[in-house]
Scaffold this active site. Structure first.
Site, PDB file in Angstrom:
ATOM      1  CE1 TYR A 126      -2.722  -3.336   0.799  1.00 24.72           C
ATOM      2  CE2 TYR A 126      -4.385  -1.627   0.939  1.00 24.72           C
ATOM      3  CZ  TYR A 126      -4.044  -2.951   0.808  1.00 24.72           C
ATOM      4  OH  TYR A 126      -5.017  -3.904   0.677  1.00 24.72           O
ATOM      5  CE  LYS A 173       3.073 -17.928  -0.189  1.00 24.08           C
ATOM      6  NZ  LYS A 173       2.322 -19.176  -0.134  1.00 24.08           N
ATOM      7  CG  ASP A 207      -0.348 -20.517   1.344  1.00 23.45           C
ATOM      8  OD1 ASP A 207       0.256 -20.216   2.382  1.00 23.45           O
ATOM      9  OD2 ASP A 207       0.211 -21.097   0.394  1.00 23.45           O
ATOM     10  CG  ASP A 231      -7.640  -4.492   2.550  1.00 18.10           C
ATOM     11  OD1 ASP A 231      -8.783  -4.479   3.035  1.00 18.10           O
ATOM     12  OD2 ASP A 231      -7.327  -3.813   1.554  1.00 18.10           O
TER      13      ASP A 231
END
Ligand code: NAD
Length: 336
Positions: A126, A173, A207, A231
């Protein structure tokens, strides 16, 4: 009771409808308040202010430190930089806090969901650093700084400690983004080991974390993650407890705080009078706790729990037929 001055940003789409309902509820609880209305979003441009985030709005929040905000519309793929991203970056509102819990009377697949998402609000993808390298090839830079990662980790652990929460799970991740998510993990581990070894700490690759979340969200307590993951997880978790109409949020910095629902401006239902105002009312309750009006916060929370449990005045997203105002009126009727 102290008189509070609070900036009110009605926003776009359903924003004015739900924020007006929220103001009525807050005042009915006995809050002594002067609202300072400020514009942002498409409505600011329509009113000729020339920018989605006018300087006056930013100045008002800097001055009064607290704002209640309706959602604003952000054009996809073109136009102005997101108002929300600008607000968070310019005011350094580094922590987005979004509690997600089951509510009385709202039947969902799971019971006993009670988790809090703490999202880093100023960096990651962002940061808005995007480049066209050569025609047909673009890049978007994911930013992670040690200072911001440490700051959000410390915020999450302090929050967990103060609220008697048992566990923090970091979603990441870092197996792929070894440097950026790797740094996020390193900073989180450091705060855990050096400052809050009393809180249980866990890490999960995002995930797999999503799968675990939809299999059994009751296993999670406080979730800590960077901007984009936070988000996405916020909407995913909202879906577990009844949707976007029932999840509040706050954006907290050291000098200011903005309280707003997780949902957007819902252009599909704007102007129809159907929008559920509960999420922004719940955000208002978070705001009351923040400004140390805990007794008023409890009054409103008890009242909306009662309306939901009764099930007679629910809005359409929750399977009822009540309008925004009918829901707010029913809630006000239950405030004691
Ligand atoms: P959205 O949250 O506005 O709507 C998604 C779906 O949920 C729609 O079907 C909508 O009708 C429903 N919904 C949302 N809030 C509701 C409520 N209070 N009561 C009943 N139903 C509700 O998401 P979107 O359609 O992806 O985004 C619309 C606009 O809002 C976009 O411009 C987006 O950028 C913006 N947005 C703003 C914020 C914010 O200002 N904080 C947050 C998210 C999205």
């Amino acid at each position: 009771m102290a008189k509070h001055t609070i900036v009110l940003i009605p926003g776009d789409g359903i924003g004015p409808e739900v924020s007006q309902a929220a103001c009525r509820v807050l005042e009915a609880s006995g809050l002594s308040v002067t609202w300072v209305e400020a514009l942002a979003g498409a409505s600011a441009v329509e009113r000729g202010m020339g920018d989605v985030l006018p300087g006056e709005t930013l100045d008002a929040i800097k001055r009064y430190k607290i704002a209640l905000k309706g959602p604003v519309t952000t054009p996809v793929g073109k136009g102005f930089k997101s108002v929300n991203v600008q607000l968070r970056q310019k005011l350094n509102l580094y922590a987005a806090v979004r509690p997600v819990r089951n509510l009385p009377g709202i039947k969902t697949r799971f019971e006993g969901v009670d988790l809090v998402i703490v999202r880093e609000n100023t960096e990651g993808l962002y940061s808005g650093i995007e480049n066209e390298v050569v025609p047909g090839v673009v890049t978007s830079l994911k930013v992670a700084s040690e200072a911001a990662c440490t700051r959000i980790a410390r915020y999450a652990f302090r929050y967990a400690n103060r609220r008697h929460r048992q566990k923090i799970t970091v979603f990441h991740k870092a197996n792929i983004m070894k440097l950026s998510d790797g740094l996020f993990l390193k900073c989180s581990r450091k705060i855990f080991e050096e400052e809050y070894p009393n809180i249980n700490y866990d890490e999960v690759i995002i995930d797999a974390g999503c799968m675990k979340m939809v299999q059994d969200p009751t296993k999670f307590d406080v979730l800590l993650m960077e901007n984009l993951y936070g988000d996405l997880m916020s909407d995913l978790c909202a879906g577990l407890v009844g949707g976007l109409g029932v999840v509040p949020g706050s954006n907290i910095g050291d000098d200011a705080a903005i309280f707003e629902a997780v949902h957007g401006s819902a252009p599909d239902i704007a102007g129809k009078g159907w929008a559920n105002p509960l999420a922004i009312i719940m955000s208002g309750v978070m705001m009351l706790n923040h400004i140390h009006e805990e007794a008023l916060a409890t009054k409103i929370k008890t009242a909306y729990d009662a309306v939901l449990a009764e099930g007679k005045n629910l809005t359409r997203d929750l399977g009822g037929t009540a309008s925004t105002d009918q829901f707010a009126d029913a809630l006000i009727g239950k405030i004691k």
